[in-house]
Design a protein around this motif. Structure first.
Motif, mmCIF file in Angstrom:
data_model
loop_
_atom_site.group_PDB
_atom_site.id
_atom_site.type_symbol
_atom_site.label_atom_id
_atom_site.label_comp_id
_atom_site.label_asym_id
_atom_site.label_seq_id
_atom_site.Cartn_x
_atom_site.Cartn_y
_atom_site.Cartn_z
ATOM 1 N N VAL A 279 -13.128 8.160 -6.520
ATOM 2 C CA VAL A 279 -11.835 8.566 -5.773
ATOM 3 C C VAL A 279 -12.052 9.397 -4.480
ATOM 4 N N GLU A 280 -13.158 9.936 -4.145
ATOM 5 C CA GLU A 280 -13.162 10.927 -3.219
ATOM 6 C C GLU A 280 -12.154 11.818 -3.299
ATOM 7 N N ASP A 281 -11.191 12.446 -2.224
ATOM 8 C CA ASP A 281 -10.067 13.185 -2.354
ATOM 9 C C ASP A 281 -9.123 12.704 -3.000
ATOM 10 N N TYR A 282 -8.959 11.665 -3.378
ATOM 11 C CA TYR A 282 -7.671 11.026 -4.122
ATOM 12 C C TYR A 282 -6.641 10.650 -3.271
ATOM 13 N N GLU A 283 -6.924 11.037 -1.942
ATOM 14 C CA GLU A 283 -5.687 10.545 -0.940
ATOM 15 C C GLU A 283 -5.733 9.070 -0.949
ATOM 16 N N GLU A 284 -6.550 8.363 -0.768
ATOM 17 C CA GLU A 284 -6.760 7.112 -1.070
ATOM 18 C C GLU A 284 -7.287 6.397 -2.466
ATOM 19 N N ALA A 285 -6.537 5.906 -3.212
ATOM 20 C CA ALA A 285 -7.049 5.587 -4.515
ATOM 21 C C ALA A 285 -6.362 4.524 -5.194
ATOM 22 N N ILE B 180 -10.263 10.798 -13.221
ATOM 23 C CA ILE B 180 -10.780 10.372 -12.426
ATOM 24 C C ILE B 180 -12.439 11.075 -12.179
ATOM 25 N N ILE B 181 -13.196 10.144 -11.489
ATOM 26 C CA ILE B 181 -14.442 10.847 -11.423
ATOM 27 C C ILE B 181 -15.057 10.724 -9.867
ATOM 28 N N ASP B 182 -15.844 11.617 -9.537
ATOM 29 C CA ASP B 182 -16.310 11.570 -8.220
ATOM 30 C C ASP B 182 -17.463 12.198 -8.194
ATOM 31 N N GLY B 183 -18.593 12.084 -7.458
ATOM 32 C CA GLY B 183 -19.799 12.720 -7.255
ATOM 33 C C GLY B 183 -19.878 13.914 -6.618
ATOM 34 N N SER B 184 -18.576 14.115 -5.811
ATOM 35 C CA SER B 184 -18.523 15.237 -5.005
ATOM 36 C C SER B 184 -17.783 16.596 -5.611
ATOM 37 N N PRO B 185 -18.375 17.471 -5.977
ATOM 38 C CA PRO B 185 -17.682 18.953 -6.405
ATOM 39 C C PRO B 185 -16.532 19.315 -5.552
ATOM 40 N N THR B 186 -16.690 19.344 -4.215
ATOM 41 C CA THR B 186 -15.554 19.483 -3.111
ATOM 42 C C THR B 186 -14.602 18.772 -3.268
ATOM 43 N N PHE B 187 -14.868 17.587 -3.553
ATOM 44 C CA PHE B 187 -13.441 16.577 -3.556
ATOM 45 C C PHE B 187 -12.820 17.089 -4.980
ATOM 46 N N ILE B 188 -13.475 17.318 -6.079
ATOM 47 C CA ILE B 188 -12.849 17.353 -7.191
ATOM 48 C C ILE B 188 -11.999 18.626 -7.240
ATOM 49 N N ASN B 189 -12.648 19.777 -6.666
ATOM 50 C CA ASN B 189 -12.025 21.073 -6.227
ATOM 51 C C ASN B 189 -10.768 21.104 -5.571
ATOM 52 N N TYR B 190 -10.729 20.188 -4.696
ATOM 53 C CA TYR B 190 -9.671 19.966 -3.698
ATOM 54 C C TYR B 190 -8.454 19.437 -4.464
ATOM 55 N N ILE B 191 -8.796 18.145 -5.235
ATOM 56 C CA ILE B 191 -7.802 17.753 -6.105
ATOM 57 C C ILE B 191 -7.127 18.488 -7.046
ATOM 58 N N LYS B 192 -7.950 19.483 -7.615
ATOM 59 C CA LYS B 192 -7.133 20.401 -8.752
ATOM 60 C C LYS B 192 -6.343 21.445 -7.875
ATOM 61 N N THR B 193 -6.397 21.433 -6.766
ATOM 62 C CA THR B 193 -5.479 22.326 -5.893
ATOM 63 C C THR B 193 -4.098 21.554 -5.480
ATOM 64 N N ARG B 194 -3.968 20.288 -5.626
ATOM 65 C CA ARG B 194 -3.015 19.384 -5.258
ATOM 66 C C ARG B 194 -1.905 19.612 -6.363
ATOM 67 N N THR B 195 -0.664 19.568 -5.954
ATOM 68 C CA THR B 195 0.531 19.624 -6.684
ATOM 69 C C THR B 195 0.585 18.634 -7.782
ATOM 70 N N LYS C 97 0.840 -1.310 -0.135
ATOM 71 C CA LYS C 97 0.060 0.096 0.096
ATOM 72 C C LYS C 97 1.015 1.159 -0.086
ATOM 73 N N VAL C 98 0.562 2.321 -0.875
ATOM 74 C CA VAL C 98 1.262 3.408 -0.897
ATOM 75 C C VAL C 98 0.113 4.546 -0.616
ATOM 76 N N PHE C 99 -0.658 4.451 -1.829
ATOM 77 C CA PHE C 99 -1.886 5.496 -1.863
ATOM 78 C C PHE C 99 -3.388 4.689 -1.800
ATOM 79 N N ALA D 259 -10.015 15.706 -13.553
ATOM 80 C CA ALA D 259 -10.582 15.203 -12.672
ATOM 81 C C ALA D 259 -12.112 15.985 -12.897
ATOM 82 N N VAL D 260 -12.976 14.994 -12.855
ATOM 83 C CA VAL D 260 -14.605 15.368 -13.127
ATOM 84 C C VAL D 260 -15.437 15.157 -11.800
#
Length: 313
Positions: A94-100, A115-130, A64-66, A139-140
């Motif tokens: 994928v939720e917030d893609y911390e575990e995927a 990657i697709i998730d039903g939560s716009p909050t999670f997807i917006n967070y993913i788009k802030t990650r390096t 396990k890594v992610f 990310a959709v």
């Protein structure tokens, strides 16, 4: 009024600005800690990925890594054997893609994907990650159904052969995989519900708005049994190659891409899960084991995918 305004201007507003600055500093520190942790994980994961080449089974390859459990290692093991036609992945749920299941594949092997998730909050967070700008990742935010999945793939330029498809949407997994025609993955990893047993081909009835937490208070009434997924895999030209040791993900490979990997029967590959994420009627985790978990969903309706008739757990 003038005095109140001056107090606000000279006392309150500077304090608010200072507080906001402190909050931002903490957030920056947390982001850096996450980045440092991810970098450490990647170094260790890269070393493990090299060792996986010597593994003789998917269970032996687990690490396990992610991923939530040992799926990062299984995926490394499979891509070494299968030699996918395309280094592209798709992952749902994928939720917030911390575990995927695909993040290590992307960062270690430089795969690209959607990657697709039903939560716009999670997807917006993913788009802030390096990693979002460092790698070729789309990310959709969309709630996936059997009716919209193919158009979602087409709209995002994902059609035809892909290397890996990962499905974990806690509900309509069987129905969504059955509906997919826009892509053909060399490797499919899909969540199964081990509490549905290893004998009957069962799935939760299809509802476009299915949500696990609303379907039943226990959070255990979702997805499909391993026999149901194996039947569907055969229809789609796949062979079952095993499950992870946690007993929640099943792996399938296109028959023509097995390259010596043994195809397994349900009896040979089924793994009963032991993680305890069940909840009571108040929504509190109750950590039940074994048959106690199954008792919570006993009598609930399911569809037998071989007869297309309603049965009961």
């Amino acid at each position: 009024m003038k005095l109140s305004k001056k107090i606000r201007q000279f006392l309150i507003e500077p304090l608010q600005a200072q507080f906001q600055q402190q909050i931002q500093q903490v957030q920056d520190q947390l982001s850096q800690a996450k980045a440092d942790n991810a970098a450490t994980k990647l170094v260790m994961g890269a070393a493990l990925a090299k060792l996986v080449k010597q593994a003789t089974s998917i269970q032996e390859a687990e690490f396990k890594v992610f991923s939530q459990f040992g799926d990062d290692g299984i995926i490394q093991y499979l891509i070494n054997h299968v030699k996918p036609r395309v280094d592209t992945f798709v992952e749902f749920g994928v939720e917030d893609y911390e575990e995927a299941n695909t993040r290590f594949l992307m960062m270690n092997n430089n795969w690209k994907g959607l990657i697709i998730d039903g939560s716009p909050t999670f997807i917006n967070y993913i788009k802030t990650r390096t990693f979002f700008w460092r790698y070729s990742l789309k990310a959709v935010a969309s709630f996936i159904t059997a009716e919209n999945i193919n158009q979602l793939l087409i709209d995002n330029g994902i059609v035809g052969p892909i290397g890996l498809l990962s499905i974990d949407i806690d509900g309509n997994d069987y129905w969504v995989w059955k509906a997919i025609t826009a892509v053909e993955a060399d490797i499919v990893v899909i969540e199964y519900n081990s509490l549905f047993g290893s004998e009957r081909a069962l799935t939760a009835p299809y509802r476009p708005d299915f949500r696990r937490e609303k379907a039943h208070y226990s959070y255990l009434y979702f997805g499909a049994s391993l026999p149901a997924l194996c039947d569907l895999a055969i229809e789609k030209g796949y062979a079952f190659v095993g499950c992870n040791q946690a007993g929640n993900n099943a792996y399938f490979v296109k028959k023509e891409k097995l390259n010596g990997l043994p195809a397994l029967s349900v009896e040979e590959g089924y793994v009963y899960s032991r993680f305890r994420e069940n909840r009571n009627q108040e929504g509190v985790m109750c950590f039940l084991d074994g048959a106690e978990r199954s008792a919570l969903i006993e009598g609930l309706p399911v569809i037998n995918t071989r007869t297309n008739r309603e049965e009961y757990l």
